[in-house]
Design an enzyme around this catalytic site. Structure first.
Site, PDB file in Angstrom:
ATOM      1  CB  SER A   1      -4.820  -4.860  -7.716  1.00 44.99           C
ATOM      2  OG  SER A   1      -4.157  -3.645  -7.497  1.00 44.99           O
TER       3      SER A   1
ATOM      4  CG  ASN B   1      -0.228   0.013   2.511  1.00 50.23           C
ATOM      5  OD1 ASN B   1       0.458   0.983   2.841  1.00 50.23           O
ATOM      6  ND2 ASN B   1      -0.327  -1.076   3.250  1.00 50.23           N
TER       7      ASN B   1
ATOM      8  CE1 TYR C   1      -5.371  -1.866  -1.037  1.00 48.10           C
ATOM      9  CE2 TYR C   1      -3.836  -1.461  -2.829  1.00 48.10           C
ATOM     10  CZ  TYR C   1      -4.231  -1.245  -1.520  1.00 48.10           C
ATOM     11  OH  TYR C   1      -3.504  -0.407  -0.714  1.00 48.10           O
TER      12      TYR C   1
ATOM     13  CG  ASP D   1       2.678  -5.125   2.374  1.00 47.15           C
ATOM     14  OD1 ASP D   1       3.909  -5.212   2.465  1.00 47.15           O
ATOM     15  OD2 ASP D   1       2.047  -4.061   2.558  1.00 47.15           O
TER      16      ASP D   1
ATOM     17  N   GLY E   1      -6.231  -9.332  -4.409  1.00 43.80           N
ATOM     18  CA  GLY E   1      -6.700  -9.787  -3.104  1.00 43.80           C
ATOM     19  C   GLY E   1      -7.527  -8.705  -2.449  1.00 43.80           C
TER      20      GLY E   1
HETATM   21  N1  AR6 Z   1       2.615 -15.537  -1.931  1.00 41.41           N
HETATM   22  C1  AR6 Z   1       2.036 -15.351  -3.136  1.00 41.41           C
HETATM   23  N2  AR6 Z   1       0.817 -14.786  -3.280  1.00 41.41           N
HETATM   24  C2  AR6 Z   1       0.163 -14.398  -2.160  1.00 41.41           C
HETATM   25  C3  AR6 Z   1       0.714 -14.540  -0.859  1.00 41.41           C
HETATM   26  C4  AR6 Z   1       2.005 -15.137  -0.779  1.00 41.41           C
HETATM   27  N3  AR6 Z   1       2.617 -15.331   0.398  1.00 41.41           N
HETATM   28  N4  AR6 Z   1      -0.175 -14.052   0.039  1.00 41.41           N
HETATM   29  C5  AR6 Z   1      -1.238 -13.618  -0.656  1.00 41.41           C
HETATM   30  N5  AR6 Z   1      -1.056 -13.837  -1.977  1.00 41.41           N
HETATM   31  P1  AR6 Z   1      -3.095  -9.008  -1.589  1.00 41.41           P
HETATM   32  P2  AR6 Z   1      -3.647  -6.482  -3.034  1.00 41.41           P
HETATM   33  C6  AR6 Z   1      -1.914 -13.493  -3.126  1.00 41.41           C
HETATM   34  O1  AR6 Z   1      -4.347  -8.835  -0.807  1.00 41.41           O
HETATM   35  O2  AR6 Z   1      -4.949  -6.987  -3.513  1.00 41.41           O
HETATM   36  C7  AR6 Z   1      -2.079  -5.461   1.861  1.00 41.41           C
HETATM   37  O3  AR6 Z   1      -2.662  -5.235   3.101  1.00 41.41           O
HETATM   38  C8  AR6 Z   1      -3.391 -13.315  -2.876  1.00 41.41           C
HETATM   39  O4  AR6 Z   1      -4.051 -14.576  -2.877  1.00 41.41           O
HETATM   40  O5  AR6 Z   1      -1.873  -9.417  -0.864  1.00 41.41           O
HETATM   41  O6  AR6 Z   1      -2.745  -5.790  -4.011  1.00 41.41           O
HETATM   42  C9  AR6 Z   1      -1.266  -4.277   1.358  1.00 41.41           C
HETATM   43  O7  AR6 Z   1      -0.604  -3.641   2.422  1.00 41.41           O
HETATM   44  C10 AR6 Z   1      -3.796 -12.465  -4.081  1.00 41.41           C
HETATM   45  O8  AR6 Z   1      -4.026 -13.272  -5.234  1.00 41.41           O
HETATM   46  O9  AR6 Z   1      -2.703  -7.621  -2.367  1.00 41.41           O
HETATM   47  C11 AR6 Z   1      -2.311  -3.421   0.740  1.00 41.41           C
HETATM   48  O10 AR6 Z   1      -2.983  -2.640   1.729  1.00 41.41           O
HETATM   49  C12 AR6 Z   1      -2.547 -11.610  -4.350  1.00 41.41           C
HETATM   50  O11 AR6 Z   1      -1.496 -12.235  -3.611  1.00 41.41           O
HETATM   51  C13 AR6 Z   1      -3.280  -4.411   0.142  1.00 41.41           C
HETATM   52  O12 AR6 Z   1      -3.115  -5.600   0.900  1.00 41.41           O
HETATM   53  C14 AR6 Z   1      -2.646 -10.165  -3.922  1.00 41.41           C
HETATM   54  O13 AR6 Z   1      -3.417 -10.044  -2.750  1.00 41.41           O
HETATM   55  C15 AR6 Z   1      -2.939  -4.724  -1.291  1.00 41.41           C
HETATM   56  O14 AR6 Z   1      -3.942  -5.532  -1.831  1.00 41.41           O
END
Ligand code: AR6
Length: 169
Positions: free
Chosen positions: A115, A22, A119, A32, A117
């Site tokens: 984005s 973020n 987002y 993250d 997850g």
């Molecule tokens: N390895 C690979 N993929 C993953 C992992 C991992 N360890 N963990 C989750 N995913 P998201 P966003 C996948 O929510 O939507 C945070 O709080 C997950 O299944 O991590 O960009 C940040 O600080 C999904 O398909 O990221 C921001 O505030 C993908 O990674 C916000 O979330 C992205 O999900 C960003 O949201």
């Protein structure tokens, strides 16, 4: 070479892994949170010194306790229905990450589904942007290997389908 992997991106031994951060760059949930836990507290200290990152841009840090040498932190758009420039901003995350790879001589990079997850970006559309942007450009950015790292099999299937449609499979 472009490949799709199912698993935890923090375990990958590549030049850089990309974090879906973020704009504070101070950590969060999802990928993250996993990256900050695995890299250790020195990562947060370096992130504090950067003072944030606007949506669609990227910043680079050391990888600390990760097997990856670097972490590229990019801030994807929050999905708001599609009329808020989300597609351009998401593409811009991939472009900004590629540019940092070129600048630092990084030859292998792994991307999460930015984005897709917390987002809330529609997965199929996001995967389309990721695959098109990366497949068209990774060679000209001097990369040998790009991994799309997915947390689950259904997401990996979306990437494989798209890569096949693009004629890269
Ligand atoms: N390895 C690979 N993929 C993953 C992992 C991992 N360890 N963990 C989750 N995913 P998201 P966003 C996948 O929510 O939507 C945070 O709080 C997950 O299944 O991590 O960009 C940040 O600080 C999904 O398909 O990221 C921001 O505030 C993908 O990674 C916000 O979330 C992205 O999900 C960003 O949201």
């Amino acid at each position: 070479m472009i490949r799709v992997e199912v698993g935890d991106i923090t375990t990958l031994k590549v030049g850089a892994i990309v974090n879906a951060a973020n704009s504070s760059l101070l950590g969060g949930g999802g990928v993250d949170g996993a990256i900050h836990r695995a890299a250790g507290p020195e990562l947060l200290a370096e992130c504090r010194s950067i003072e944030g990152c606007p949506t669609g841009e990227a910043r680079i840090t050391q990888g600390y306790d990760l097997p990856a040498r670097f972490i590229i932190h990019t801030v994807g758009p929050i999905w708001q229905g599609g009329g808020r420039d989300e597609a351009r901003l998401l593409k811009s995350c991939y472009l900004a990450s590629l540019k940092l790879c070129l600048d630092r001589g990084i030859k292998g990079v792994a991307f999460p589904a930015i984005s897709c997850g917390i987002y809330g970006y529609p997965k199929q559309e996001a995967v389309g942007i990721a695959v098109k942007t990366i497949s068209e450009l990774y060679i000209s950015y001097s990369l040998n290997e790009v991994v799309f790292c997915c947390f689950d099999e259904p997401m990996a299937e979306l990437y494989r389908d798209r890569i096949e449609k693009q004629g890269l499979g």
